[in-house]
Motif scaffolding. Structure first.
Motif, PDB file in Angstrom:
ATOM      1  N   ILE A 103      19.205  39.571  29.920  1.00  0.00           N
ATOM      2  CA  ILE A 103      18.013  40.019  29.200  1.00  0.00           C
ATOM      3  C   ILE A 103      18.418  40.422  27.787  1.00  0.00           C
ATOM      4  O   ILE A 103      19.389  41.162  27.592  1.00  0.00           O
ATOM      5  N   LEU A 104      17.673  39.925  26.811  1.00  0.00           N
ATOM      6  CA  LEU A 104      17.859  40.348  25.423  1.00  0.00           C
ATOM      7  C   LEU A 104      16.912  41.514  25.204  1.00  0.00           C
ATOM      8  O   LEU A 104      15.710  41.387  25.430  1.00  0.00           O
ATOM      9  N   VAL A 105      17.441  42.664  24.790  1.00  0.00           N
ATOM     10  CA  VAL A 105      16.613  43.865  24.688  1.00  0.00           C
ATOM     11  C   VAL A 105      16.639  44.464  23.289  1.00  0.00           C
ATOM     12  O   VAL A 105      17.594  44.307  22.537  1.00  0.00           O
ATOM     13  N   ILE A 106      15.535  45.143  22.982  1.00  0.00           N
ATOM     14  CA  ILE A 106      15.407  45.882  21.734  1.00  0.00           C
ATOM     15  C   ILE A 106      14.530  47.098  22.037  1.00  0.00           C
ATOM     16  O   ILE A 106      13.547  46.987  22.776  1.00  0.00           O
ATOM     17  N   PRO A 107      14.879  48.258  21.499  1.00  0.00           N
ATOM     18  CA  PRO A 107      14.000  49.413  21.704  1.00  0.00           C
ATOM     19  C   PRO A 107      12.623  49.154  21.082  1.00  0.00           C
ATOM     20  O   PRO A 107      12.521  48.578  19.995  1.00  0.00           O
ATOM     21  N   PHE A 108      11.576  49.568  21.787  1.00  0.00           N
ATOM     22  CA  PHE A 108      10.219  49.417  21.246  1.00  0.00           C
ATOM     23  C   PHE A 108      10.130  50.027  19.849  1.00  0.00           C
ATOM     24  O   PHE A 108       9.522  49.458  18.949  1.00  0.00           O
ATOM     25  N   GLU A 109      10.746  51.179  19.677  1.00  0.00           N
ATOM     26  CA  GLU A 109      10.678  51.885  18.388  1.00  0.00           C
ATOM     27  C   GLU A 109      11.277  51.034  17.265  1.00  0.00           C
ATOM     28  O   GLU A 109      10.686  50.915  16.189  1.00  0.00           O
ATOM     29  N   LYS A 110      12.430  50.413  17.504  1.00  0.00           N
ATOM     30  CA  LYS A 110      13.049  49.548  16.482  1.00  0.00           C
ATOM     31  C   LYS A 110      12.183  48.327  16.219  1.00  0.00           C
ATOM     32  O   LYS A 110      12.037  47.885  15.086  1.00  0.00           O
ATOM     33  N   PHE A 111      11.628  47.759  17.307  1.00  0.00           N
ATOM     34  CA  PHE A 111      10.781  46.580  17.160  1.00  0.00           C
ATOM     35  C   PHE A 111       9.588  46.895  16.260  1.00  0.00           C
ATOM     36  O   PHE A 111       9.266  46.131  15.363  1.00  0.00           O
ATOM     37  N   GLU A 112       8.956  48.039  16.485  1.00  0.00           N
ATOM     38  CA  GLU A 112       7.800  48.424  15.663  1.00  0.00           C
ATOM     39  C   GLU A 112       8.192  48.657  14.206  1.00  0.00           C
ATOM     40  O   GLU A 112       7.415  48.374  13.303  1.00  0.00           O
ATOM     41  N   LYS A 113       9.391  49.168  13.962  1.00  0.00           N
ATOM     42  CA  LYS A 113       9.844  49.398  12.592  1.00  0.00           C
ATOM     43  C   LYS A 113      10.078  48.100  11.836  1.00  0.00           C
ATOM     44  O   LYS A 113      10.093  48.076  10.611  1.00  0.00           O
ATOM     45  N   LEU A 114      10.246  47.007  12.568  1.00  0.00           N
ATOM     46  CA  LEU A 114      10.452  45.700  11.931  1.00  0.00           C
ATOM     47  C   LEU A 114       9.154  45.094  11.404  1.00  0.00           C
ATOM     48  O   LEU A 114       9.187  44.107  10.672  1.00  0.00           O
ATOM     49  N   TYR A 115       8.019  45.653  11.771  1.00  0.00           N
ATOM     50  CA  TYR A 115       6.727  45.103  11.336  1.00  0.00           C
ATOM     51  C   TYR A 115       6.649  44.961   9.816  1.00  0.00           C
ATOM     52  O   TYR A 115       6.107  43.979   9.317  1.00  0.00           O
ATOM     53  N   ASP A 116       7.182  45.926   9.087  1.00  0.00           N
ATOM     54  CA  ASP A 116       7.111  45.890   7.624  1.00  0.00           C
ATOM     55  C   ASP A 116       8.059  44.852   7.021  1.00  0.00           C
ATOM     56  O   ASP A 116       7.683  44.123   6.107  1.00  0.00           O
ATOM     57  N   SER A 117       9.283  44.797   7.531  1.00  0.00           N
ATOM     58  CA  SER A 117      10.263  43.875   6.945  1.00  0.00           C
ATOM     59  C   SER A 117      10.122  42.442   7.469  1.00  0.00           C
ATOM     60  O   SER A 117      10.472  41.501   6.771  1.00  0.00           O
ATOM     61  N   ILE A 118       9.628  42.300   8.693  1.00  0.00           N
ATOM     62  CA  ILE A 118       9.408  40.967   9.268  1.00  0.00           C
ATOM     63  C   ILE A 118       7.996  40.940   9.851  1.00  0.00           C
ATOM     64  O   ILE A 118       7.791  41.250  11.031  1.00  0.00           O
ATOM     65  N   PRO A 119       7.000  40.600   9.041  1.00  0.00           N
ATOM     66  CA  PRO A 119       5.613  40.613   9.519  1.00  0.00           C
ATOM     67  C   PRO A 119       5.384  39.776  10.782  1.00  0.00           C
ATOM     68  O   PRO A 119       4.506  40.079  11.581  1.00  0.00           O
ATOM     69  N   ALA A 120       6.202  38.760  10.991  1.00  0.00           N
ATOM     70  CA  ALA A 120       6.056  37.921  12.188  1.00  0.00           C
ATOM     71  C   ALA A 120       6.231  38.730  13.468  1.00  0.00           C
ATOM     72  O   ALA A 120       5.667  38.377  14.511  1.00  0.00           O
ATOM     73  N   THR A 121       6.989  39.828  13.415  1.00  0.00           N
ATOM     74  CA  THR A 121       7.195  40.627  14.633  1.00  0.00           C
ATOM     75  C   THR A 121       5.892  41.264  15.106  1.00  0.00           C
ATOM     76  O   THR A 121       5.688  41.428  16.309  1.00  0.00           O
ATOM     77  N   GLN A 122       5.016  41.607  14.176  1.00  0.00           N
ATOM     78  CA  GLN A 122       3.725  42.169  14.577  1.00  0.00           C
ATOM     79  C   GLN A 122       2.878  41.099  15.275  1.00  0.00           C
ATOM     80  O   GLN A 122       2.204  41.382  16.265  1.00  0.00           O
ATOM     81  N   GLU A 123       2.947  39.879  14.780  1.00  0.00           N
ATOM     82  CA  GLU A 123       2.245  38.770  15.445  1.00  0.00           C
ATOM     83  C   GLU A 123       2.779  38.573  16.859  1.00  0.00           C
ATOM     84  O   GLU A 123       2.024  38.324  17.792  1.00  0.00           O
ATOM     85  N   VAL A 124       4.101  38.683  16.998  1.00  0.00           N
ATOM     86  CA  VAL A 124       4.731  38.534  18.313  1.00  0.00           C
ATOM     87  C   VAL A 124       4.247  39.635  19.246  1.00  0.00           C
ATOM     88  O   VAL A 124       3.879  39.370  20.398  1.00  0.00           O
ATOM     89  N   ALA A 125       4.214  40.860  18.752  1.00  0.00           N
ATOM     90  CA  ALA A 125       3.758  41.989  19.580  1.00  0.00           C
ATOM     91  C   ALA A 125       2.313  41.777  20.038  1.00  0.00           C
ATOM     92  O   ALA A 125       1.978  42.019  21.209  1.00  0.00           O
ATOM     93  N   GLU A 126       1.465  41.321  19.124  1.00  0.00           N
ATOM     94  CA  GLU A 126       0.060  41.072  19.482  1.00  0.00           C
ATOM     95  C   GLU A 126      -0.050  39.945  20.501  1.00  0.00           C
ATOM     96  O   GLU A 126      -0.818  40.033  21.457  1.00  0.00           O
ATOM     97  N   PHE A 127       0.751  38.903  20.331  1.00  0.00           N
ATOM     98  CA  PHE A 127       0.743  37.779  21.267  1.00  0.00           C
ATOM     99  C   PHE A 127       1.170  38.236  22.664  1.00  0.00           C
ATOM    100  O   PHE A 127       0.530  37.908  23.664  1.00  0.00           O
ATOM    101  N   ILE A 128       2.275  38.994  22.718  1.00  0.00           N
ATOM    102  CA  ILE A 128       2.778  39.479  24.006  1.00  0.00           C
ATOM    103  C   ILE A 128       1.730  40.370  24.673  1.00  0.00           C
ATOM    104  O   ILE A 128       1.466  40.241  25.872  1.00  0.00           O
ATOM    105  N   GLY A 129       1.114  41.253  23.889  1.00  0.00           N
ATOM    106  CA  GLY A 129       0.079  42.133  24.433  1.00  0.00           C
ATOM    107  C   GLY A 129      -1.090  41.354  25.013  1.00  0.00           C
ATOM    108  O   GLY A 129      -1.559  41.633  26.125  1.00  0.00           O
ATOM    109  N   LYS A 130      -1.554  40.360  24.266  1.00  0.00           N
ATOM    110  CA  LYS A 130      -2.675  39.532  24.746  1.00  0.00           C
ATOM    111  C   LYS A 130      -2.278  38.752  26.001  1.00  0.00           C
ATOM    112  O   LYS A 130      -3.053  38.666  26.952  1.00  0.00           O
TER     113      LYS A 130
END
Length: 191
Positions: A103-130
């Protein structure tokens, strides 16, 4: 750490470029877990999201000493109890491996902090949520509206190799039926 499957999955979701992916991948850790190892525990607040690079996991809940399988995670699935993390409430479920898994893992907190520097991560989060919401809705609807036989057929259509990898009693739990009922359904369709 093999990142090819994750990169392929992310490219299907968003327009992440290789430089952004390299930056993102530096935040990932790889976990190698043997069979029957817990990844998330009941009563603990979930802290990580993960990507199943290889292997198989199940999510289940316990009631009066009985297990109820609520989800199965195969290769290329995203895992992690975001509701527990978001609400800072203890998880009601357990997630453990059914076979050795990477399993490739990342803390949720770090993932959310990437939203500003890598906008694509927010799209990924929304996709996973949906995707998770649709999966839960489809399963709940099926448990309420479909016969056990219809649920069996849907599962076989979605994942025909499931019976080679998942013990029958766990499949029965997931389908919301007794193992004997699953055996009868399977026997009817072998002939």
């Amino acid at each position: 750490m093999n990142l090819n499957a994750l990169l392929k999955e992310l490219k299907e979701i968003t327009q992440i470029d290789l430089q952004e992916f390299e930056f993102f991948s530096k935040e990932l850790k790889v976990l190698h877990l043997g069979k029957k190892i817990r990844w998330e525990n009941k009563g603990e607040i979930s802290q990580y999201m993960g990507f199943v690079n290889s292997g198989l996991l199940r999510q289940y809940e316990l009631k009066d000493g009985h297990e109820f399988t609520t989800n199965l995670f195969f290769e290329n699935d995203f895992i992690g109890n975001y509701v527990s993390y978001q609400t800072q409430s203890p998880s009601l479920s357990i997630t453990e491996t059914l076979e050795p898994s990477e399993i490739l893992v990342i803390p949720f907190e770090k993932f959310e902090k990437l939203y500003d520097s890598i906008p694509a991560t927010q799209e990924v989060a929304e996709f996973i949520g949906k995707k998770k919401l649709l999966r839960v809705h489809a399963r709940n609807s099926s448990l309420l509206m479909d016969s056990p036989e219809e649920r069996y057929h849907k599962l076989m259509k979605q994942n025909p190799k499931i019976f080679y990898r998942v013990p029958q009693y766990i499949i029965a739990q997931y389908l919301g039926i007794r193992p004997e009922s699953l055996s009868r359904i399977r026997n009817r369709h072998k002939s």
